[in-house]
Motif scaffolding. Structure first.
Motif, PDB file in Angstrom:
ATOM      1  N   GLY A   1       0.819  -1.203   0.000  1.00 23.57           N
ATOM      2  CA  GLY A   1       0.000   0.000   0.000  1.00 23.57           C
ATOM      3  C   GLY A   1       0.854   1.255   0.000  1.00 23.57           C
ATOM      4  N   ALA A   2       0.448   2.248   0.784  1.00 26.69           N
ATOM      5  CA  ALA A   2       1.172   3.515   0.846  1.00 26.69           C
ATOM      6  C   ALA A   2       2.303   3.411   1.857  1.00 26.69           C
ATOM      7  CB  ALA A   2       0.236   4.653   1.215  1.00 26.69           C
ATOM      8  N   LEU A   3       3.526   3.739   1.435  1.00 21.49           N
ATOM      9  CA  LEU A   3       4.704   3.728   2.300  1.00 21.49           C
ATOM     10  C   LEU A   3       5.249   5.142   2.396  1.00 21.49           C
ATOM     11  CD1 LEU A   3       6.572   0.555   0.973  1.00 21.49           C
ATOM     12  CD2 LEU A   3       5.072   0.723   2.968  1.00 21.49           C
ATOM     13  N   ARG A   4       5.316   5.672   3.619  1.00 19.77           N
ATOM     14  CA  ARG A   4       5.877   7.002   3.843  1.00 19.77           C
ATOM     15  C   ARG A   4       7.303   6.841   4.341  1.00 19.77           C
ATOM     16  NH1 ARG A   4       6.536  11.073   7.729  1.00 19.77           N
ATOM     17  NH2 ARG A   4       6.038  13.173   6.979  1.00 19.77           N
ATOM     18  N   ILE A   5       8.276   7.221   3.529  1.00 15.36           N
ATOM     19  CA  ILE A   5       9.690   7.100   3.878  1.00 15.36           C
ATOM     20  C   ILE A   5      10.219   8.493   4.180  1.00 15.36           C
ATOM     21  CG2 ILE A   5      11.920   6.222   3.164  1.00 15.36           C
ATOM     22  CD1 ILE A   5       9.742   4.096   3.393  1.00 15.36           C
ATOM     23  N   ASP A   6      10.565   8.740   5.451  1.00 13.10           N
ATOM     24  CA  ASP A   6      10.960  10.078   5.889  1.00 13.10           C
ATOM     25  C   ASP A   6      12.436  10.145   6.268  1.00 13.10           C
ATOM     26  OD1 ASP A   6      10.839   8.526   8.115  1.00 13.10           O
ATOM     27  OD2 ASP A   6       9.513   9.833   9.266  1.00 13.10           O
ATOM     28  N   TYR A   7      13.263   9.315   5.631  1.00  8.27           N
ATOM     29  CA  TYR A   7      14.698   9.344   5.883  1.00  8.27           C
ATOM     30  C   TYR A   7      15.426   9.198   4.550  1.00  8.27           C
ATOM     31  CZ  TYR A   7      13.847   4.312   5.542  1.00  8.27           C
ATOM     32  OH  TYR A   7      13.459   3.070   5.118  1.00  8.27           O
ATOM     33  N   PRO A   8      16.705   9.577   4.475  1.00  6.75           N
ATOM     34  CA  PRO A   8      17.444   9.470   3.208  1.00  6.75           C
ATOM     35  C   PRO A   8      17.466   8.031   2.712  1.00  6.75           C
ATOM     36  CG  PRO A   8      18.656  10.796   4.797  1.00  6.75           C
ATOM     37  CD  PRO A   8      17.529  10.187   5.548  1.00  6.75           C
ATOM     38  N   HIS A   9      17.234   7.843   1.415  1.00  4.18           N
ATOM     39  CA  HIS A   9      17.214   6.502   0.846  1.00  4.18           C
ATOM     40  C   HIS A   9      17.423   6.595  -0.662  1.00  4.18           C
ATOM     41  CE1 HIS A   9      13.134   7.995   0.174  1.00  4.18           C
ATOM     42  NE2 HIS A   9      13.006   7.084  -0.794  1.00  4.18           N
ATOM     43  N   MET A  10      17.730   5.455  -1.244  1.00  7.31           N
ATOM     44  CA  MET A  10      17.838   5.384  -2.691  1.00  7.31           C
ATOM     45  C   MET A  10      16.433   5.284  -3.272  1.00  7.31           C
ATOM     46  SD  MET A  10      21.035   2.740  -3.077  1.00  7.31           S
ATOM     47  CE  MET A  10      22.618   3.088  -2.272  1.00  7.31           C
ATOM     48  N   PRO A  11      16.041   6.205  -4.193  1.00  7.23           N
ATOM     49  CA  PRO A  11      14.663   6.216  -4.704  1.00  7.23           C
ATOM     50  C   PRO A  11      14.295   4.908  -5.401  1.00  7.23           C
ATOM     51  CG  PRO A  11      15.827   8.242  -5.265  1.00  7.23           C
ATOM     52  CD  PRO A  11      16.857   7.306  -4.737  1.00  7.23           C
ATOM     53  N   LEU A  12      13.024   4.561  -5.272  1.00 11.12           N
ATOM     54  CA  LEU A  12      12.476   3.393  -5.955  1.00 11.12           C
ATOM     55  C   LEU A  12      11.729   3.868  -7.195  1.00 11.12           C
ATOM     56  CD1 LEU A  12      11.005   1.500  -2.860  1.00 11.12           C
ATOM     57  CD2 LEU A  12      13.185   1.061  -4.007  1.00 11.12           C
ATOM     58  N   PRO A  13      12.175   3.507  -8.392  1.00 10.77           N
ATOM     59  CA  PRO A  13      11.495   3.987  -9.608  1.00 10.77           C
ATOM     60  C   PRO A  13      10.122   3.345  -9.766  1.00 10.77           C
ATOM     61  CG  PRO A  13      13.235   2.428 -10.155  1.00 10.77           C
ATOM     62  CD  PRO A  13      13.355   2.688  -8.692  1.00 10.77           C
ATOM     63  N   VAL A  14       9.203   4.098 -10.361  1.00 17.25           N
ATOM     64  CA  VAL A  14       7.858   3.584 -10.611  1.00 17.25           C
ATOM     65  C   VAL A  14       7.934   2.429 -11.613  1.00 17.25           C
ATOM     66  CG1 VAL A  14       5.568   4.170 -11.483  1.00 17.25           C
ATOM     67  CG2 VAL A  14       6.842   5.833 -10.121  1.00 17.25           C
ATOM     68  N   GLY A  15       7.220   1.358 -11.310  1.00 17.98           N
ATOM     69  CA  GLY A  15       7.259   0.172 -12.141  1.00 17.98           C
ATOM     70  C   GLY A  15       8.306  -0.838 -11.725  1.00 17.98           C
ATOM     71  N   HIS A  16       9.119  -0.497 -10.726  1.00 19.81           N
ATOM     72  CA  HIS A  16      10.191  -1.384 -10.292  1.00 19.81           C
ATOM     73  C   HIS A  16       9.622  -2.552  -9.503  1.00 19.81           C
ATOM     74  CE1 HIS A  16      14.087  -2.710  -8.960  1.00 19.81           C
ATOM     75  NE2 HIS A  16      13.791  -2.516  -7.685  1.00 19.81           N
ATOM     76  N   VAL A  17      10.037  -3.764  -9.849  1.00 28.38           N
ATOM     77  CA  VAL A  17       9.640  -4.967  -9.118  1.00 28.38           C
ATOM     78  C   VAL A  17      10.606  -5.177  -7.961  1.00 28.38           C
ATOM     79  CG1 VAL A  17       9.254  -7.447  -9.241  1.00 28.38           C
ATOM     80  CG2 VAL A  17       8.648  -5.995 -11.185  1.00 28.38           C
TER      81      VAL A  17
END
Length: 441
Positions: free
Chosen positions: A263-279
């Protein structure tokens, strides 16, 4: 027959519980419970509540008789400029002549506040009403005061005399006038509880997940399981199952991902972005760089040397008997001596790693005592033909000594609170038989 029917009916009712409790709504039950508490057994019921909430993982519970420490002037002010905070005859705070309103909380001139507290109140999402002064007083993390006893014995109530926030309370009352110096009694407060299935009872509250912590604790202590458990312990999100990223939206202070399974994931810390469509595979860590590097007998260059040459800051905690020391800035380290043993005539060599001088002095002192106790001198190992100093490949020495037991945890771009949790997890829960050093890239 009527008597048998009466006994049967009431015997069954006794087994299924109170009929009254099944016929009233939740609000009525809460009111009755409140009356019972006020009637004289509040302490007993609250003690039972604490045990029940802890066992069921309720998250928090109401407890009695806690304390926090208050020091005069050790608070921040939001409102008029209070940098010239002084005392007047009645023990209160005197407003300066400059009535300019300030939008950011500022500590008083005599405050000694923790940097974490100041960063928390400056970046807080809670907005206090403008138009008057607010005093922000630090309180223990995980404790939300409900009733506080004042210096005069009056009861200060949350929502009336103060408002409770994460790590502090805000009040319009002068702290010096209201609170006693030293310990301030919290009559009642909500306290955050750890989850009952935490990896350890002291695991931080508010983690996003705990699947891999449980696997690491009960199934396997492999390095792969350790990495996922450490990420969860720090507060990172680790996908519990295969998923796909359907959408991404950036909001102030966080990134919200929409996934098919989670579902909806709120990530509020530095991270490597997850591209849309990524499995996304199960066990994928949503976070910055966090990898484990292991030594291999077939590699000509040790991972330790490669990390040092790449500029990583490697902590030697867990390898040396003194904490707070770091590996040198490159794979080379200086070995010399300034003292000769008066009995044997052999020098006491010194290894020049990085760190504060008191820690280095403590390391050299321990090494000297060890040499005198065992008769084995470091100088004899590296200066067989004499000499006063030489450069050694520190990475190769460490790698050859520990071999494949050496593992390097390399991380980058971690928040300070997450970094502290990571180092704690490494120190207390690294896999058995593994020498693990941490390196900040």
């Amino acid at each position: 027959m009527k008597r048998a029917d009466y006994q049967l009916r009431h015997g069954m009712l006794g087994k299924v519980g109170s009929v009254w409790s099944r016929q009233v709504d939740e609000a009525t039950r809460q009111q009755a419970r409140a009356v019972t508490e006020v009637a004289g057994c509040a302490g007993i019921l609250r003690g039972l509540d604490t045990l029940a909430h802890y066992a069921t993982g309720a998250g928090r519970t109401l407890v009695d008789d806690l304390h926090f420490r208050f020091v005069d002037g050790n608070f921040a002010v939001l409102g008029r400029n209070m940098s010239d905070y002084t005392h007047v005859g009645d023990g209160g705070a005197a407003h300066p002549a400059v009535p300019a309103m300030v939008a950011v909380p500022t500590p008083t001139s005599i405050a000694k506040l923790e940097p974490e507290f100041l960063s928390a109140i400056v970046g807080a999402e809670d907005v206090l009403p403008a138009g008057s002064d607010w005093y922000l007083i630090p309180t223990p993390i995980g404790v939300t005061p409900v009733v506080i006893e004042s210096k005069s014995g009056d009861m200060l109530v949350s929502g009336v005399d103060f408002t409770a926030h994460t790590g502090y309370i805000a009040t319009r009352l002068s702290p010096t006038t209201v609170f006693p110096a030293g310990l301030v009694r919290i009559v009642a407060a909500y306290v955050d509880l750890p989850q009952p299935n935490s990896f350890v009872l002291s695991a931080p509250v508010g983690r996003r997940c705990s699947k891999y912590l449980m696997e690491y604790a009960r199934k396997t202590q492999s390095l792969r399981a350790f990495r996922r458990a450490a990420a969860e312990y720090c507060g990172m999100y680790v996908f519990p199952e295969h998923d796909i990223v359907l959408g991404m939206r950036v909001i102030p202070g966080a990134t919200v991902y929409t996934t098919a399974a989670a579902g909806a994931l709120r990530i509020d810390y530095p991270h490597m972005p997850l591209p849309v469509g990524h499995v996304v595979s199960a066990g994928t860590v949503v976070g910055p760089r966090l990898e484990l590097l292991t030594e291999s007998a077939s590699s000509p260059v040790s991972v330790f040397s490669r990390a040092l040459d790449a500029g990583a800051v490697v902590s030697l905690d867990g390898m040396l008997p003194v904490k707070g020391l770091l590996a040198p800035n490159s794979s080379s380290v200086l070995l010399d001596y300034v003292e000769i043993d008066p009995i044997s005539g052999r020098p006491h060599a010194r290894l020049h790693v990085e760190g504060p001088q008191p820690a280095l002095d403590a390391l050299w002192s321990k090494q000297k005592r060890h040499e005198l106790a065992t008769g084995e001198f470091l100088y004899d190992q590296f200066f067989p033909d004499g000499g006063s100093q030489r450069l050694l490949n520190f990475g190769d020495i460490v790698a050859s000594y520990y071999g494949t037991q050496l593992t390097l945890l390399l991380y980058a771009d971690l928040r300070s609170d997450m970094e502290a949790l990571l180092l704690r997890f490494v120190s207390e829960h690294k896999p058995a038989g593994c020498v693990m050093l941490t390196a900040r890239a």
